[in-house]
Design a protein around this motif. Structure first.
Motif, PDB file in Angstrom:
ATOM      1  N   ALA A 132       9.039  -0.554 -10.341  1.00 28.87           N
ATOM      2  CA  ALA A 132       9.128  -0.995  -8.914  1.00 28.87           C
ATOM      3  C   ALA A 132      10.156  -2.193  -8.973  1.00 28.87           C
ATOM      4  O   ALA A 132      10.306  -2.935  -9.958  1.00 28.87           O
ATOM      5  CB  ALA A 132       7.902  -1.288  -8.129  1.00 28.87           C
ATOM      6  N   ASP A 133      10.711  -2.502  -7.629  1.00 24.12           N
ATOM      7  CA  ASP A 133      11.289  -3.978  -7.649  1.00 24.12           C
ATOM      8  C   ASP A 133      10.127  -4.773  -8.000  1.00 24.12           C
ATOM      9  O   ASP A 133       9.043  -4.926  -7.849  1.00 24.12           O
ATOM     10  CB  ASP A 133      11.614  -4.220  -5.997  1.00 24.12           C
ATOM     11  N   PRO A 134      10.461  -5.724  -8.953  1.00 20.16           N
ATOM     12  CA  PRO A 134       9.523  -6.771  -9.716  1.00 20.16           C
ATOM     13  C   PRO A 134       8.838  -7.647  -8.802  1.00 20.16           C
ATOM     14  O   PRO A 134       8.053  -8.357  -9.044  1.00 20.16           O
ATOM     15  CB  PRO A 134      10.386  -7.480 -10.878  1.00 20.16           C
ATOM     16  N   ASN A 135       9.210  -7.702  -7.516  1.00 20.90           N
ATOM     17  CA  ASN A 135       8.519  -8.645  -6.450  1.00 20.90           C
ATOM     18  C   ASN A 135       7.176  -8.103  -6.035  1.00 20.90           C
ATOM     19  O   ASN A 135       6.317  -8.473  -5.292  1.00 20.90           O
ATOM     20  CB  ASN A 135       9.342  -8.924  -5.271  1.00 20.90           C
ATOM     21  N   TYR A 136       6.937  -6.512  -6.183  1.00 18.58           N
ATOM     22  CA  TYR A 136       6.009  -5.799  -5.578  1.00 18.58           C
ATOM     23  C   TYR A 136       4.960  -5.540  -6.574  1.00 18.58           C
ATOM     24  O   TYR A 136       5.157  -5.043  -7.735  1.00 18.58           O
ATOM     25  CB  TYR A 136       6.633  -4.608  -4.912  1.00 18.58           C
ATOM     26  N   PHE A 137       3.838  -5.635  -6.053  1.00 18.86           N
ATOM     27  CA  PHE A 137       2.534  -5.155  -6.757  1.00 18.86           C
ATOM     28  C   PHE A 137       1.940  -4.068  -5.942  1.00 18.86           C
ATOM     29  O   PHE A 137       1.660  -4.364  -4.815  1.00 18.86           O
ATOM     30  CB  PHE A 137       1.256  -6.252  -6.639  1.00 18.86           C
ATOM     31  N   LEU A 138       1.898  -2.764  -6.323  1.00 18.26           N
ATOM     32  CA  LEU A 138       1.593  -1.520  -5.603  1.00 18.26           C
ATOM     33  C   LEU A 138       0.053  -1.109  -6.092  1.00 18.26           C
ATOM     34  O   LEU A 138      -0.152  -1.173  -7.118  1.00 18.26           O
ATOM     35  CB  LEU A 138       2.585  -0.645  -5.985  1.00 18.26           C
ATOM     36  N   PHE A 139      -0.348  -0.580  -5.000  1.00 22.05           N
ATOM     37  CA  PHE A 139      -1.705   0.177  -4.936  1.00 22.05           C
ATOM     38  C   PHE A 139      -1.606   1.395  -3.872  1.00 22.05           C
ATOM     39  O   PHE A 139      -0.934   1.451  -3.142  1.00 22.05           O
ATOM     40  CB  PHE A 139      -2.606  -0.984  -4.672  1.00 22.05           C
ATOM     41  N   ALA A 140      -2.927   2.092  -3.917  1.00 16.99           N
ATOM     42  CA  ALA A 140      -2.643   3.102  -3.092  1.00 16.99           C
ATOM     43  C   ALA A 140      -4.248   2.886  -2.269  1.00 16.99           C
ATOM     44  O   ALA A 140      -5.430   3.151  -2.752  1.00 16.99           O
ATOM     45  CB  ALA A 140      -3.001   4.449  -3.907  1.00 16.99           C
ATOM     46  N   GLY A 141      -3.973   2.531  -1.362  1.00 18.31           N
ATOM     47  CA  GLY A 141      -5.094   2.209  -0.171  1.00 18.31           C
ATOM     48  C   GLY A 141      -5.270   3.512   0.957  1.00 18.31           C
ATOM     49  O   GLY A 141      -5.124   4.650   0.624  1.00 18.31           O
ATOM     50  N   ALA A 142      -5.580   2.940   2.183  1.00 12.15           N
ATOM     51  CA  ALA A 142      -5.849   4.033   3.246  1.00 12.15           C
ATOM     52  C   ALA A 142      -4.348   4.706   3.473  1.00 12.15           C
ATOM     53  O   ALA A 142      -3.343   4.066   3.273  1.00 12.15           O
ATOM     54  CB  ALA A 142      -6.404   3.616   4.275  1.00 12.15           C
ATOM     55  N   PRO A 143      -4.254   5.744   3.952  1.00  9.50           N
ATOM     56  CA  PRO A 143      -2.858   6.568   4.267  1.00  9.50           C
ATOM     57  C   PRO A 143      -2.608   6.349   5.692  1.00  9.50           C
ATOM     58  O   PRO A 143      -2.337   7.051   6.374  1.00  9.50           O
ATOM     59  CB  PRO A 143      -3.461   7.927   4.022  1.00  9.50           C
ATOM     60  N   ASN A 144      -2.715   4.853   5.988  1.00 10.10           N
ATOM     61  CA  ASN A 144      -2.138   4.488   7.189  1.00 10.10           C
ATOM     62  C   ASN A 144      -1.767   2.985   6.984  1.00 10.10           C
ATOM     63  O   ASN A 144      -2.187   2.405   5.975  1.00 10.10           O
ATOM     64  CB  ASN A 144      -3.262   4.690   8.374  1.00 10.10           C
ATOM     65  N   ASN A 179       0.751  -0.947  -0.129  1.00 11.15           N
ATOM     66  CA  ASN A 179       0.044  -0.050   0.083  1.00 11.15           C
ATOM     67  C   ASN A 179       0.849   1.167   0.007  1.00 11.15           C
ATOM     68  O   ASN A 179       1.343   1.752   1.081  1.00 11.15           O
ATOM     69  CB  ASN A 179      -0.884   0.057   1.351  1.00 11.15           C
ATOM     70  N   LEU A 180       1.162   1.932  -1.104  1.00 14.20           N
ATOM     71  CA  LEU A 180       2.030   2.948  -1.240  1.00 14.20           C
ATOM     72  C   LEU A 180       1.444   3.946  -0.584  1.00 14.20           C
ATOM     73  O   LEU A 180       2.216   4.853   0.223  1.00 14.20           O
ATOM     74  CB  LEU A 180       1.800   3.468  -2.764  1.00 14.20           C
ATOM     75  N   ALA A 181       0.139   4.178  -0.433  1.00 13.19           N
ATOM     76  CA  ALA A 181      -0.277   5.465   0.364  1.00 13.19           C
ATOM     77  C   ALA A 181       0.012   5.290   1.946  1.00 13.19           C
ATOM     78  O   ALA A 181       0.444   6.349   2.579  1.00 13.19           O
ATOM     79  CB  ALA A 181      -1.803   5.583   0.254  1.00 13.19           C
ATOM     80  N   GLY A 182      -0.161   4.083   2.273  1.00 16.80           N
ATOM     81  CA  GLY A 182       0.018   3.823   3.841  1.00 16.80           C
ATOM     82  C   GLY A 182       1.598   3.956   4.283  1.00 16.80           C
ATOM     83  O   GLY A 182       1.782   4.521   5.122  1.00 16.80           O
ATOM     84  N   LEU A 183       2.525   3.286   3.212  1.00 18.07           N
ATOM     85  CA  LEU A 183       3.948   3.596   3.580  1.00 18.07           C
ATOM     86  C   LEU A 183       4.248   4.803   3.468  1.00 18.07           C
ATOM     87  O   LEU A 183       5.168   5.365   4.392  1.00 18.07           O
ATOM     88  CB  LEU A 183       4.676   2.785   2.578  1.00 18.07           C
ATOM     89  N   LEU A 184       3.862   5.969   2.525  1.00 16.54           N
ATOM     90  CA  LEU A 184       4.202   7.123   2.470  1.00 16.54           C
ATOM     91  C   LEU A 184       3.872   8.007   3.808  1.00 16.54           C
ATOM     92  O   LEU A 184       4.419   8.497   4.146  1.00 16.54           O
ATOM     93  CB  LEU A 184       3.613   7.830   1.314  1.00 16.54           C
ATOM     94  N   ALA A 185       2.520   7.552   4.327  1.00 19.93           N
ATOM     95  CA  ALA A 185       2.200   8.407   5.424  1.00 19.93           C
ATOM     96  C   ALA A 185       2.915   7.960   6.614  1.00 19.93           C
ATOM     97  O   ALA A 185       3.211   8.803   7.490  1.00 19.93           O
ATOM     98  CB  ALA A 185       0.858   8.000   5.583  1.00 19.93           C
ATOM     99  N   THR A 186       3.397   6.480   6.991  1.00 18.53           N
ATOM    100  CA  THR A 186       4.061   5.983   7.961  1.00 18.53           C
ATOM    101  C   THR A 186       5.380   6.435   7.756  1.00 18.53           C
ATOM    102  O   THR A 186       6.079   6.845   9.067  1.00 18.53           O
ATOM    103  CB  THR A 186       3.608   4.689   8.221  1.00 18.53           C
ATOM    104  N   GLN A 187       6.062   6.290   6.800  1.00 18.99           N
ATOM    105  CA  GLN A 187       7.494   6.658   6.659  1.00 18.99           C
ATOM    106  C   GLN A 187       8.119   7.859   6.576  1.00 18.99           C
ATOM    107  O   GLN A 187       9.035   8.245   6.758  1.00 18.99           O
ATOM    108  CB  GLN A 187       8.005   5.313   5.824  1.00 18.99           C
ATOM    109  N   ARG A 188       7.167   8.530   5.704  1.00 17.20           N
ATOM    110  CA  ARG A 188       7.416   9.898   5.314  1.00 17.20           C
ATOM    111  C   ARG A 188       6.592  10.971   5.663  1.00 17.20           C
ATOM    112  O   ARG A 188       6.933  12.117   5.599  1.00 17.20           O
ATOM    113  CB  ARG A 188       7.521   9.796   3.716  1.00 17.20           C
TER     114      ARG A 188
END
Length: 704
Positions: free
Chosen positions: A506-518, A415-424
């Motif tokens: 992306a790293d080819p192991n990953y499938f990315l989506f934009a879910g909740a920002p958490n 979840n890109l949105a969640g990772l961005l919110a929590t890490q950045r």
């Protein structure tokens, strides 16, 4: 795989046995059909080609995913031996970007990249509304459809889905055939058949037609009746009579006009013409139906080899000498999943069934008088893909003799949105085309150099994830491209509303989506339902294969030297068949794999054509040298400070202009030699090749 894309929007003895069985199963006593039926007038070099059979696989590999386990084609010796023993298999063949089903198949059909036919982002994309929000567009829609947005009946963007740089409906790939008097059969082939019942039925049959009424009353049967199978007929063909259910084959923007042509749309209308003695059956004699018992088209994930090839054989036996077909992948348990790993029992069994089907198919064609002496066969796969999973057990398993099992298998969903919110701490609202190479659409549609865009790019480039398979901490983003680089990669269409803010490879192991920002729900999970990633830029994804057999095709076995991509298939076919498109291609004819007598004379003179063709692919192909080097430079610039970013973008824009001008000169000369008898001089080739080499040097200098 295609249906789920709406979510991810032998030996000679065995061959002989299969061949013998095939004569008993499915041939239906059809009369020999070696002679081209009706008024079909192909114009091959010696007039030998009377039929064309084009087969495109989904995610089927020539190379091994595990060195111990035979590859997909190695496990289909009936097909592999047919290609290598009678023609050529190009193993250094490539996809466009993004490397995903819709874009790859449509590029193969047309010979142009997504920027010139409208679908560079697949299998869905997003488009900006006037207020800066975005909606979903589905790439799979009939050729003349506007954007198909399943979320609304009134999309704000009313452009054609298949769109040219001038904003017109893209030229259709069946037109040169029907103009030559040939009927063209389409079996589950992207956008040349009806793809959905929401927009395609009203487009072709009318919004108040009986077919539209069936959609409302019985949508499952309507899908089986009208989607997936079609025939585009030559003028005045009795096959496409109104009595047979034909509808006008309307192409509103076709160069040179296109009127008085008809087509059959759907299994309901095609099957009675190609299986007049009873229901349409697969090569094993089973009535073709979907998993819910609807007789008719079984869905795109239901197009196993025994189904697709049965349609093709029946079409060829009943007045349809040009056939295109799609075969779904073998590495998923269709239609429900989950995914198989290399050498897993279900995967091996599926490939064995495919091999059996090809043995039956070739035997049936031989009984009909169709073979390498009168038929041009083309086989390819839309893309490669990257397996996501742990090591198989037991160690050294080969799948065929010792089945492999996997304790860890499945793409890593993040979840890109969640990772961005929590890490950045970045909660910028955005949407993505969910993928291994997601296209990002920032709400508000800011400029590429706006502060909000630059911050999100930096943060997205820095996001990490703990890989549940390896335990390693991975940086997810490997490459970044904004619209400047996306133009170089042929990813920007004439419709500005569908241009993403940027693309993350992306790293080819990953499938990315934009879910909740958490990350209240885990932001990183392993999903065993899907284990084969594509869309990305890595070589195991963008490298695929092309096989050709027939009059004029050299019997070379495996050609691992010639660099080619999907744009080259179309001009190669047109040269072999003596036909012409009403537009220039982005690819070139693969003369290295054509017999001398079948090559246009102007391509054989003094070696100039060959030298120019090689350099042209280096600078113009999406994953050629220029494209890959500039993608690295783009990533450096996007990750840098604003001053260096602006400098890199200016340099990339200048190089793009130079490339486009140079490529236009090159393709004009190449097509002049291929189709107009205009030889390329040594001086012309030398000057343009030198300019191409200089361009590559400038691009290399941009990479940190």
């Amino acid at each position: 795989m295609k249906a789920s894309l709406y979510r991810k929007l032998s030996n000679l003895a065995a061959v002989a046995s299969v061949v013998a069985t095939a004569f008993a199963v499915g041939s239906g006593g059809a009369p020999p059909v070696a002679a081209s039926p009706g008024g079909c007038q192909l114009n091959s070099a010696k007039g030998q080609i009377q039929h064309v059979i084009y087969i495109q696989f989904d995610n089927t590999h020539f190379t091994r995913d595990n060195p111990n386990i035979p590859s997909d084609l190695e496990q289909m010796p009936n097909l592999l031996n047919f290609i290598e023993g009678n023609g050529v298999l190009l193993s250094n063949h490539h996809t466009p970007l993004i490397s995903h089903t819709a874009t790859d198949i449509l590029t193969s059909f047309t010979g142009v990249y997504g920027d010139r036919m409208g679908v560079p982002v697949s299998n869905s994309y997003r488009y900006f509304n006037p207020d800066g929000t975005t909606n979903t567009g589905v790439s799979f829609a009939y050729w003349t459809d506007p954007i198909f947005d399943p979320t609304t009946s009134t999309p704000s963007d009313t452009n054609f889905n298949m769109i040219t740089p001038g904003g017109h409906n893209a030229p259709a790939p069946w037109v040169p055939y029907t103009r030559a008097g040939c009927n063209v059969g389409q079996v589950a082939t992207a956008n040349t058949v009806l793809e959905n019942i929401a927009t395609d039925i009203p487009t072709v049959f009318g919004p108040h037609s009986p077919q539209a009424d069936e959609v409302a009353s019985n949508p499952g049967q309507a899908f089986a009746d009208f989607v997936g199978i079609g025939v585009h007929c030559a003028q005045s063909s009795s096959l496409c009579s109104t009595a047979n259910g034909a509808e006008p084959d309307i192409l509103p923007d076709e160069p040179g006009g296109y009127s008085s042509y008809m087509g059959l749309f759907g299994h309901r209308y095609v099957a009675p013409q190609i299986s007049p003695s009873g229901p349409m059956t697969d090569l094993d004699g089973n009535v073709i139906m979907d998993s819910n018992g609807h007789v008719g088209f079984p869905g795109f994930d239901g197009m196993a080899a025994k189904v697709s090839l049965s349609y093709v054989a029946a079409m060829q036996e009943h007045g349809i000498p040009i056939t295109y077909a799609y075969i779904s992948d073998a590495h998923d348990h269709h239609p429900t999943g989950p995914a198989f790993g290399p050498g897993q029992a279900g995967y091996v069994a599926a490939l064995k069934a495919y091999d059996t089907a090809f043995g039956q198919f070739f035997a049936r064609l031989a009984g009909d008088g169709l073979n390498k002496s009168n038929t041009l066969f083309v086989f390819t796969a839309d893309e490669g893909d990257h397996f996501v999973g742990g090591a198989p057990s037991p160690a050294g398993c080969d799948g065929v003799n010792t089945p492999c099992t996997y304790s860890q298998i499945g793409e890593i969903n993040a979840n890109l949105a969640g990772l961005l919110a929590t890490q950045r701490g970045n909660t910028t609202p955005f949407k993505v085309h969910s993928d291994d190479a997601p296209t990002v659409y920032i709400t508000g549609n800011p400029a590429r150099d706006a502060a909000v865009t630059r911050t999100l790019e930096h943060d997205m480039g820095a996001v990490t994830a703990v890989n549940p398979i390896t335990g390693n901490t991975d940086t997810i983003a490997q490459f970044l491209a904004d619209p400047v680089e996306m133009r170089i990669l042929h990813m920007v269409t004439a419709d500005p509303a569908r241009t993403p803010t940027f693309t993350l490879f992306a790293d080819p192991n990953y499938f990315l989506f934009a879910g909740a920002p958490n990350c209240n729900s885990p932001c990183v999970t392993e999903n065993p339902a899907f284990a084969w990633n594509h869309g990305d830029v890595q070589s195991d994804i963008t490298t695929t294969w092309l096989g050709m057999v027939g009059p004029g095709v050299s019997n070379l076995g495996v050609d691992s030297t010639t660099w080619s991509d999907h744009t080259d298939i179309r001009p190669t076919l047109m040269v072999l068949l003596g036909l012409n498109d009403d537009y220039s291609h982005d690819g070139r004819a693969l003369t290295e794999d054509i017999d001398g007598w079948a090559r246009p004379a102007a391509t054989r003179m003094n070696g100039a054509y060959a030298r120019l063709a090689v350099m042209y692919k280096k600078i113009d192909a999406a994953v050629g040298q220029f494209g890959l080097v500039t993608l690295m430079a783009s990533t450096d610039g996007i990750n840098a400070n604003d001053s260096l970013y602006a400098q890199k973008e200016s340099q990339l824009s200048s190089l793009n202009n130079q490339r486009d001008s140079l490529a236009a000169q090159m393709i004009a000369l190449l097509e002049g030699a291929e189709f107009n008898g205009q030889a390329i001089t040594q001086q012309q080739a030398q000057a343009l090749v030198a300019q191409g080499q200089a361009l590559l040097g400038q691009a290399n200098a941009l990479v940190s």
